[in-house]
Design a protein around this motif. Structure first.
Motif, PDB file in Angstrom:
ATOM      1  N   PHE A 230       0.838  -1.204   0.000  1.00  0.00           N
ATOM      2  CA  PHE A 230       0.000   0.000   0.000  1.00  0.00           C
ATOM      3  C   PHE A 230       0.869   1.249   0.000  1.00  0.00           C
ATOM      4  CE2 PHE A 230       0.765  -1.217   4.362  1.00  0.00           C
ATOM      5  CZ  PHE A 230       0.997  -0.019   5.031  1.00  0.00           C
ATOM      6  N   ASP A 231       0.270   2.329  -0.444  1.00  0.00           N
ATOM      7  CA  ASP A 231       0.964   3.608  -0.546  1.00  0.00           C
ATOM      8  C   ASP A 231       0.744   4.388   0.742  1.00  0.00           C
ATOM      9  OD1 ASP A 231       2.167   5.949  -1.281  1.00  0.00           O
ATOM     10  OD2 ASP A 231       0.744   6.462  -2.869  1.00  0.00           O
ATOM     11  N   ASP A 232       1.764   4.419   1.590  1.00  0.00           N
ATOM     12  CA  ASP A 232       1.711   5.148   2.853  1.00  0.00           C
ATOM     13  C   ASP A 232       2.363   6.510   2.633  1.00  0.00           C
ATOM     14  OD1 ASP A 232       1.895   6.169   5.393  1.00  0.00           O
ATOM     15  OD2 ASP A 232       2.898   4.427   6.269  1.00  0.00           O
ATOM     16  N   VAL A 233       1.556   7.563   2.653  1.00  0.00           N
ATOM     17  CA  VAL A 233       2.074   8.906   2.354  1.00  0.00           C
ATOM     18  C   VAL A 233       2.746   9.548   3.560  1.00  0.00           C
ATOM     19  CG1 VAL A 233       0.357   9.278   0.559  1.00  0.00           C
ATOM     20  CG2 VAL A 233      -0.157   9.961   2.921  1.00  0.00           C
ATOM     21  N   GLY A 234       2.728   8.877   4.710  1.00  0.00           N
ATOM     22  CA  GLY A 234       3.296   9.433   5.931  1.00  0.00           C
ATOM     23  C   GLY A 234       4.798   9.232   6.036  1.00  0.00           C
ATOM     24  N   GLY A 237       6.241   5.748   5.402  1.00  0.00           N
ATOM     25  CA  GLY A 237       6.018   5.213   4.073  1.00  0.00           C
ATOM     26  C   GLY A 237       6.853   5.975   3.070  1.00  0.00           C
ATOM     27  N   ARG A 238       6.219   6.974   2.425  1.00  0.00           N
ATOM     28  CA  ARG A 238       6.958   7.787   1.461  1.00  0.00           C
ATOM     29  C   ARG A 238       8.098   8.560   2.115  1.00  0.00           C
ATOM     30  NH1 ARG A 238       3.243  10.501  -3.290  1.00  0.00           N
ATOM     31  NH2 ARG A 238       2.028   8.641  -3.847  1.00  0.00           N
ATOM     32  N   ARG A 255       6.037   1.459  -2.197  1.00  0.00           N
ATOM     33  CA  ARG A 255       5.017   0.724  -1.454  1.00  0.00           C
ATOM     34  C   ARG A 255       5.576   0.183  -0.141  1.00  0.00           C
ATOM     35  NH1 ARG A 255       2.624   3.103  -4.636  1.00  0.00           N
ATOM     36  NH2 ARG A 255       0.994   2.408  -6.083  1.00  0.00           N
ATOM     37  N   LYS A 256       4.655  -0.111   0.771  1.00  0.00           N
ATOM     38  CA  LYS A 256       4.992  -0.671   2.072  1.00  0.00           C
ATOM     39  C   LYS A 256       4.087  -1.868   2.334  1.00  0.00           C
ATOM     40  CE  LYS A 256       5.278   0.571   6.992  1.00  0.00           C
ATOM     41  NZ  LYS A 256       5.084   1.665   7.986  1.00  0.00           N
ATOM     42  N   GLU A 293      10.298  -4.252   4.504  1.00  0.00           N
ATOM     43  CA  GLU A 293       8.933  -3.740   4.420  1.00  0.00           C
ATOM     44  C   GLU A 293       8.640  -3.081   3.079  1.00  0.00           C
ATOM     45  OE1 GLU A 293       8.180  -1.082   7.629  1.00  0.00           O
ATOM     46  OE2 GLU A 293       8.495  -2.586   9.199  1.00  0.00           O
ATOM     47  N   HIS A 294       9.670  -2.853   2.254  1.00  0.00           N
ATOM     48  CA  HIS A 294       9.457  -2.068   1.036  1.00  0.00           C
ATOM     49  C   HIS A 294       9.917  -2.746  -0.254  1.00  0.00           C
ATOM     50  CE1 HIS A 294       8.338   1.559   3.309  1.00  0.00           C
ATOM     51  NE2 HIS A 294       9.319   1.240   4.140  1.00  0.00           N
ATOM     52  N   ASN A 310      -2.906  -7.270  -2.342  1.00  0.00           N
ATOM     53  CA  ASN A 310      -2.567  -6.107  -1.515  1.00  0.00           C
ATOM     54  C   ASN A 310      -2.951  -6.297  -0.045  1.00  0.00           C
ATOM     55  OD1 ASN A 310      -1.407  -4.666  -3.619  1.00  0.00           O
ATOM     56  ND2 ASN A 310      -3.350  -3.758  -4.240  1.00  0.00           N
TER      57      ASN A 310
END
Length: 382
Positions: A230-234, A237-238, A255-256, A293-294, A310
């Motif tokens: 999933f795309d973690d914008v925090g 994540g990103r 992704r994470k 994780e990535h 996912n």
């Protein structure tokens, strides 16, 4: 008389002249006969070759080479899984060998698809008796692979399903590329068995939440592979993305996901054969970027996003906070507790809503073995 004396005195003897005329005639005769025999032999050999071929001429000659005892010259040598997992191949050699793929999809032999259960551990498997009960009666439908510390000595008896299932391993460190190396090593060894079709990564603290046949049907009938991406914008994540990852990996593709996955054979090969994304993650994803994780979630999203569900099928409790998930102890294991975690959430399966989302759970302490064996018949049906 005088003439003969003179001839002898001058060293001349007329008699040899007569012999020199007879000898060449005999030699010519012998040579002529030899040529006739050679011509006759050549004619017979040529006639035999035209009629019977080369094999017919040399059929009486047996090759001195004999195959080694147990060596097969047929298809068996290619489809039979390794009898000994402890090989001497380097990772480079192993990954190359594991990614050899048949181009014809239809198998010319009877094949029973298997699930590869891959245990990434530090050493012993304290919950092995529970897994023994889980696997019992399902021989031929699964394979087991164990990656432990190199210094760990296997202690499973010959009757155990874990007996001699350790693969050549190397040291690993949490949060580093060495963990991904170990997972790739497990996948590559499992790929050597052409009957392995699905691949599940587990730890020594994992337990099954359902019986074998249920898990097998759930996984093999799924249209997707189960890996969180999933795309973690925090910031976790990103926030871990490094611009040096581009152009192979852009931030929108970052992704994470959970380390614990289930994938099909195609995705397993994608992971093992990767030489494009691996160098980027090795160089630019270091703590506080936790590569386990990535790396796989990002790379597989780029490679084959349409094949991913996912989500993970291994339940982990992060409710207590911290860098590691909660560990369940002996007092946690009850019938109600296990039933509750089996129906903890809802998700989609092949496009339909379901409450069966997790097939495995972790982290269970060694002290949970006894109560787990007691409740297994009531909850897990094995």
């Amino acid at each position: 008389m005088q003439t003969r004396v003179m001839s002898l005195e001058e060293g001349k003897d007329p008699s040899p002249v007569i012999r020199t005329r007879v000898l060449p005639v005999r030699l010519l005769l012998i040579l002529f006969m030899f040529l006739i025999l050679c011509a006759l032999f050549s004619f017979i050999s040529l006639s035999t070759f035209k009629r019977y071929g080369f094999d017919g001429m040399v059929g009486v000659v047996k090759p001195s080479y004999q195959p080694c005892i147990g060596e097969s010259s047929g298809l068996d040598r290619w489809i039979r899984p390794p009898s000994n997992l402890m090989h001497t191949m380097s990772d480079e050699e192993l990954f190359w060998r594991a990614t050899l793929v048949p181009r014809i999809r239809k198998y010319p032999f009877n094949r029973t698809p298997k699930i590869a259960f891959m245990f990434l551990t530090k050493g012993p498997l304290p919950l092995a008796p529970l897994w023994e009960r889980f696997f019992k009666g399902h021989e031929g439908r699964y394979s087991i692979y164990i990656h432990s510390l190199p210094s760990y000595d296997e202690e499973f008896p010959p009757t155990s399903v874990f007996y001699r299932r350790n693969i050549p391993s190397q040291l690993t460190q949490w949060g580093t590329m060495s963990l991904c190396d170990a997972e790739r090593r497990l996948l590559a060894n499992a790929l050597l068995d052409i009957s392995n079709e699905r691949f599940i990564l587990l730890s020594e603290s994992c337990i099954p939440l359902y019986k074998f046949s249920f898990i097998q049907n759930y996984i093999t009938n799924s249209k997707y592979s189960f890996i969180g991406a999933f795309d973690d914008v925090g910031p976790f994540g990103r926030g871990r993305y490094d611009e040096n990852m581009a152009p192979e990996v852009n931030i929108t593709e970052w992704r994470k996901g959970s380390q614990w996955f289930e994938i099909n054979r195609r995705l397993a090969i994608n992971i093992v054969e990767d030489t494009i994304f691996y160098p980027k993650f090795e160089a630019f994803c270091k703590p506080n970027c936790y590569v386990d994780e990535h790396y796989f979630p990002t790379m597989l999203t780029i490679r084959a996003a349409n094949l991913l569900a996912n989500r993970s099928i291994t339940l982990v409790d992060w409710s207590r906070g911290g860098s590691h998930p909660a560990t369940f102890g002996k007092g946690d294991v009850t019938v109600d507790f296990l039933k509750k975690i089996r129906e903890k959430t809802t998700c989609t399966y092949n496009g339909r809503n379901t409450t069966v989302c997790y097939l495995f759970a972790r982290k269970f302490a060694p002290s949970t073995l006894e109560p787990l064996l007691e409740v297994a018949p009531k909850v897990f049906d094995f």
